[in-house]
Design a protein around this motif. Structure first.
Motif, PDB file in Angstrom:
ATOM      1  N   SER A 263       0.820  -1.078  -0.022  1.00 36.92           N
ATOM      2  CA  SER A 263       0.027  -0.036   0.047  1.00 36.92           C
ATOM      3  C   SER A 263       0.847   1.302   0.093  1.00 36.92           C
ATOM      4  N   ALA A 266       0.032   8.107  -1.532  1.00 39.04           N
ATOM      5  CA  ALA A 266       0.287   9.052  -2.670  1.00 39.04           C
ATOM      6  C   ALA A 266       0.949  10.263  -1.944  1.00 39.04           C
ATOM      7  N   ALA A 313      -2.676   6.476 -11.373  1.00 37.78           N
ATOM      8  CA  ALA A 313      -3.358   6.082 -10.091  1.00 37.78           C
ATOM      9  C   ALA A 313      -3.304   7.226  -8.859  1.00 37.78           C
ATOM     10  N   ARG A 314      -2.164   8.157  -9.061  1.00 39.65           N
ATOM     11  CA  ARG A 314      -1.914   9.014  -8.064  1.00 39.65           C
ATOM     12  C   ARG A 314      -3.038  10.030  -8.227  1.00 39.65           C
ATOM     13  N   ASP A 317      -9.177   7.479  -9.170  1.00 37.26           N
ATOM     14  CA  ASP A 317      -9.889   6.214  -8.696  1.00 37.26           C
ATOM     15  C   ASP A 317      -9.799   5.256  -9.982  1.00 37.26           C
ATOM     16  N   SER A 342      -6.759   2.286  -6.597  1.00 34.83           N
ATOM     17  CA  SER A 342      -6.376   3.622  -6.039  1.00 34.83           C
ATOM     18  C   SER A 342      -7.607   4.317  -5.663  1.00 34.83           C
ATOM     19  N   TYR A 343      -7.641   4.719  -4.508  1.00 30.14           N
ATOM     20  CA  TYR A 343      -9.002   5.632  -3.856  1.00 30.14           C
ATOM     21  C   TYR A 343      -8.567   6.477  -2.953  1.00 30.14           C
ATOM     22  N   ARG A 351      -4.592  10.205  -0.866  1.00 24.96           N
ATOM     23  CA  ARG A 351      -4.956   9.251  -1.892  1.00 24.96           C
ATOM     24  C   ARG A 351      -4.220   8.053  -1.600  1.00 24.96           C
ATOM     25  N   ILE A 353      -3.053   3.961  -2.746  1.00 24.18           N
ATOM     26  CA  ILE A 353      -2.724   3.324  -3.606  1.00 24.18           C
ATOM     27  C   ILE A 353      -2.421   1.710  -3.181  1.00 24.18           C
TER      28      ILE A 353
END
Lengths: 612, 199
Positions: A263, A266, A313-314, A317, A342-343, A351, A353
């Protein structure tokens, strides 16, 4: 000590105690939004504790002047308690129009300030006399004669605003379906506000002689709120246990799948991974691992591709699947499959990832092995097909050679004449060249088909491919008394494929068609090659008027299935495998005149040459 | 010079062979298929046939069988893509001049064609000699090849043995032969049948 002292001190201490606990909760986790309700509650509870202390002094006030002075101090914790109630409603219940609550606080502030300016409290302009009233078998001080402050309605309108705010919040909660909280907290608060208001009105307008006992109304509120917050704390503890359990299950699953979890935060760049993930990346599991050092381990040819996905992804989503190579410290290369997501993180703007990685080197090796075997098998099938065609192929090469030889000898004789016919000689040269090209084309195609090696993909114009194969097999078809007919209906349309493989499929199908048509007399054997475009697909049909399907349309594509005495039963199985590797398919059905129709579908590649 | 009938389905090769034969001075008539050739077959063999063995429609061997049914014998030179012993034996048994494998060497082809042409010439010569015989001489010839003695023939024809002797020597002289054996062979080639013995 008297009962009143014991009761009031106990309430104050208890309120301070729970207030302090929640203040501590907030302090420890003040970054988390959820602890704001703890802070609001702490403000309320500690304010109520302070109110209790001042009230005790009020009940023992010696002079009206002292009473008035204490009354001013009494309003400060009431104000902060009001702030606490509004904040709690806003943060914990997340309901109510905030401006109503803020207006209530504002009005109250103004009232206190005005009272202070007048030299006392907002309650009375001046207190004339104090008396005592009975309370729980004790005599406590209460105002006997006083003149109410004309500004008192202002102060009390703050209570009205508060009642509106809480009523609004309760109504919202009820509508949201959060009925128990609406009833208990919202309803409780409302009752408290109305009782409080009633008490204030009665006392200050001198309707009844009552001692100052606001705390008694506040404490039940504190108890109810504390209970709810306590339940929440309990639930979060349970959740944490469940979380731990689910994490254990996840770890077990990850171990079983030999997968590593990782994990990445970011925003801060913090990286976390399970020992297995570190082992797969071949990084030391101790010490700080930056995302850069992680990207370093990725094979240079794959790094940009991976980095591109990571950069995307940075900011957005999404879920992504990647397969890439990793170079370990010994220089060995391993294949890794990564499934990432990514969320948005808990903090606003942050954020996360996170992903699962697995070492798929073994699978990749098996895939390579299988691909190699497939190439070998296809090659074997091609050689086999060419062996079957050898007679025709010899003829295809021999014929142009014979033409060249006879033309050359004719030319020699013409040249021996005193005045050679130059026009005739020129025409001979042209014929020799054409025959040479014909032989060359056959040899080139033969060489391509005999070459062993991986497929070479390129855009192929399908009509040209079909025509080329028909030409290549022209001699064979003539020899076997088959009349070929071309219906090319996809001019310019292309596919993305390996020429030799696609030709192999067509040669194989045409060969089968010729075998099937031996039941008819030579000259009555009709072979139709048809191409057509259907949306995003190209269709090629090979139709014969032969014996028809002798087995089910599915069965014929299985390996080692054959109806020919000397057949291997690999032709159609390989054809199907070739088409599958081209994202196409092949089907068979009975034709209109008793024969068989083989239909090939392949995806159209790009824009075709006709510009459609 | 004799005519060559060239029958091959491959246009390129046909054109090349045509050139070669023309360069050697032959008159060439080309056909793309055996059926086409048979449809325009002259009543009498006036040339050598050069024919491909493997052709769509009617193949070379089938065409040869049909030619054997013609009134006169056609010399045939066969061409083939690959040497197939069984079909070459069959072709030669049925009287083919030669059986050549592609690619064809000009020398071999021309030699074979010349043999064929000579056969045609010889047959034409023989036919004209036979045509110069009187009806009486032809009758005597049919008796001779039936193996009869001069005396028997004279009795049958109601004349003297001396007269038969004269007729007989005139036949031998006109046909350019000396022995009865040669006469039998020529009669066979010309399709002259011996007289039935009237017993």
């Amino acid at each position: 000590m008297r009962l009143i002292d014991i009761l009031w001190v106990t309430m104050a201490v208890a309120c301070f105690g729970v207030g302090a606990i929640h203040a501590h909760v907030w302090l420890r986790r003040r970054h988390a939004q959820s602890t704001r309700s703890n802070l609001a509650f702490a403000v309320l509870a500690i304010s109520v504790a302070a109110m209790g202390v001042v009230e005790l002094r009020l009940m023992r006030a010696p002079t009206p002047e002292e009473f008035n002075r204490l009354l001013f101090w009494y309003h400060l914790p009431i104000w902060s308690a009001l702030v606490g109630v509004v904040a709690f409603t806003h943060f914990y219940l997340q309901a109510g129009r905030l401006w109503l609550g803020l207006a209530s606080i504002g009005v109250r502030t103004v009232a206190i300030l005005l009272g202070a300016l007048a030299g006392g409290s907002i309650n009375y302009s001046h207190i004339d006399a104090l008396g005592t009233v009975d309370l729980l078998g004790d005599k406590v001080v209460a105002v006997v004669a006083a003149e109410p402050n004309p500004l008192l309605p202002l102060s009390q309108s703050a209570l009205l605003l508060l009642a509106l705010f809480i009523g609004d919040a309760t109504w919202q909660l009820w509508r949201r379906g959060d009925r128990s909280r609406a009833l208990i907290i919202g309803g409780g608060l409302l009752v408290f506000v109305f009782v409080n208001a009633g008490w204030a009105v009665t006392t200050y307008w001198g309707l009844a002689r009552l001692p100052t006992t606001g705390v008694v109304f506040f404490v039940p509120m504190v108890v109810i709120m504390a209970a709810y917050l306590g339940i929440d704390l309990l639930r979060s503890a349970e959740l944490q246990e469940e979380l731990q359990e689910s994490e254990r299950r996840l770890t077990l699953a990850a171990e079983a799948a030999d997968a590593g979890l990782w994990s990445l935060d970011a925003t801060s760049g913090r990286f976390w991974a399970t020992p297995r993930a570190y082992a797969i990346f071949d990084l030391p599991s101790r010490g700080d691992v930056s995302i850069e050092s992680l990207l370093e381990t990725i094979h240079p040819q794959d790094r940009r591709r991976v980095d591109r996905v990571l950069q995307a992804a940075r900011t957005t989503d999404g879920v992504s699947d990647l397969e890439y190579r990793i170079r370990d410290r010994t220089g060995g290369i391993r294949w890794v499959a990564s499934h990432g997501s990514s969320y948005a993180g808990r903090e606003p703007g942050s954020r996360v990832i996170t992903g699962v990685i697995r070492d798929i080197s073994a699978r990749k090796e098996a895939e390579d092995e299988r691909a190699l075997q497939r190439v070998e098998l296809e090659h074997l099938a091609r050689v086999n097909t060419l062996a079957e065609l050898s007679g025709t192929l010899a003829h295809e090469i021999n014929q142009p050679l014979a033409t060249i030889m006879s033309n050359t000898e004719a030319a020699q004789r013409l040249l021996a004449a005193p005045q050679p016919d130059l026009d005739e000689l020129r025409s001979i040269m042209g014929d020799i060249l054409a025959a040479d090209e014909r032989a060359d084309a056959v040899v080139k195609r033969l060489r391509a088909m005999l070459r062993r090696g991986p497929a070479k993909r390129e855009p192929l114009e399908i009509d040209a491919v079909v025509q080329g194969v028909a030409q290549f097999l022209g001699g064979e078809l003539r020899r076997r008394g088959v009349m070929p007919r071309l219906e090319l209906g996809a001019p310019g349309a292309r596919i993305w494929g390996d020429r030799v493989s696609i030709e192999q499929v067509l040669i194989n199908l045409i060969n089968n068609a010729c075998d099937a048509m031996t039941v008819r007399n030579p000259g009555k054997r009709r072979l139709t090659l048809r191409t057509a475009r259907a949306g995003a697909e190209l269709r090629i049909e090979v139709c014969d008027n032969g014996a028809g399907l002798k087995a089910s349309a599915d069965e014929i594509f299985t390996p080692f299935f054959t109806t020919k005495p000397e057949g291997l039963g690999m032709g159609l199985a390989i054809s199907r495998s070739i088409l599958q590797s081209h994202e196409g398919r092949i089907t068979a059905r009975s034709g209109p005149d008793g024969g068989t129709v083989f239909e090939i579908c392949l995806p159209v590649h790009g824009k075709d040459l006709s510009g459609r | 010079m004799e005519k060559i009938y060239l029958v091959d389905d491959e246009p390129d090769l046909r054109r090349a062979l045509e050139r070669l034969l023309r360069a050697e001075g032959f008159k060439v008539e080309s056909h793309a298929s055996a059926l086409d050739f048979l449809a325009r077959l002259p009543a009498e063999a006036d040339g050598c046939v050069v024919m491909d063995l493997a052709m769509p429609g009617l193949d070379g061997l089938e065409a040869q069988q049909r030619l054997l049914a013609a009134t006169t014998r056609w010399p045939i030179v066969f061409l083939t893509g690959h040497g197939d012993i069984r079909s070459s034996v069959q072709a030669m048994k049925a009287g083919a001049v030669d059986f050549l494998t592609k690619p064809i060497k000009a020398g071999e082809l021309l030699a074979a064609v010349r043999v064929g042409a000579a056969q045609v010439r010889e047959a034409a010569d023989l036919r004209s000699r036979f045509a110069s015989l009187t009806p009486r001489e032809r009758e005597v010839m049919r008796h001779v090849i039936a193996g009869r003695l001069n005396k028997t023939i004279a009795t049958d024809l109601g004349t003297t043995e001396q007269t038969i002797k004269v007729h007989r020597s005139r036949v031998m002289e006109k046909l350019g032969i000396r022995s009865v054996a040669a006469l039998v062979s020529i009669a066979q080639r010309l399709g002259v049948t011996p007289t039935e013995t009237a017993s």
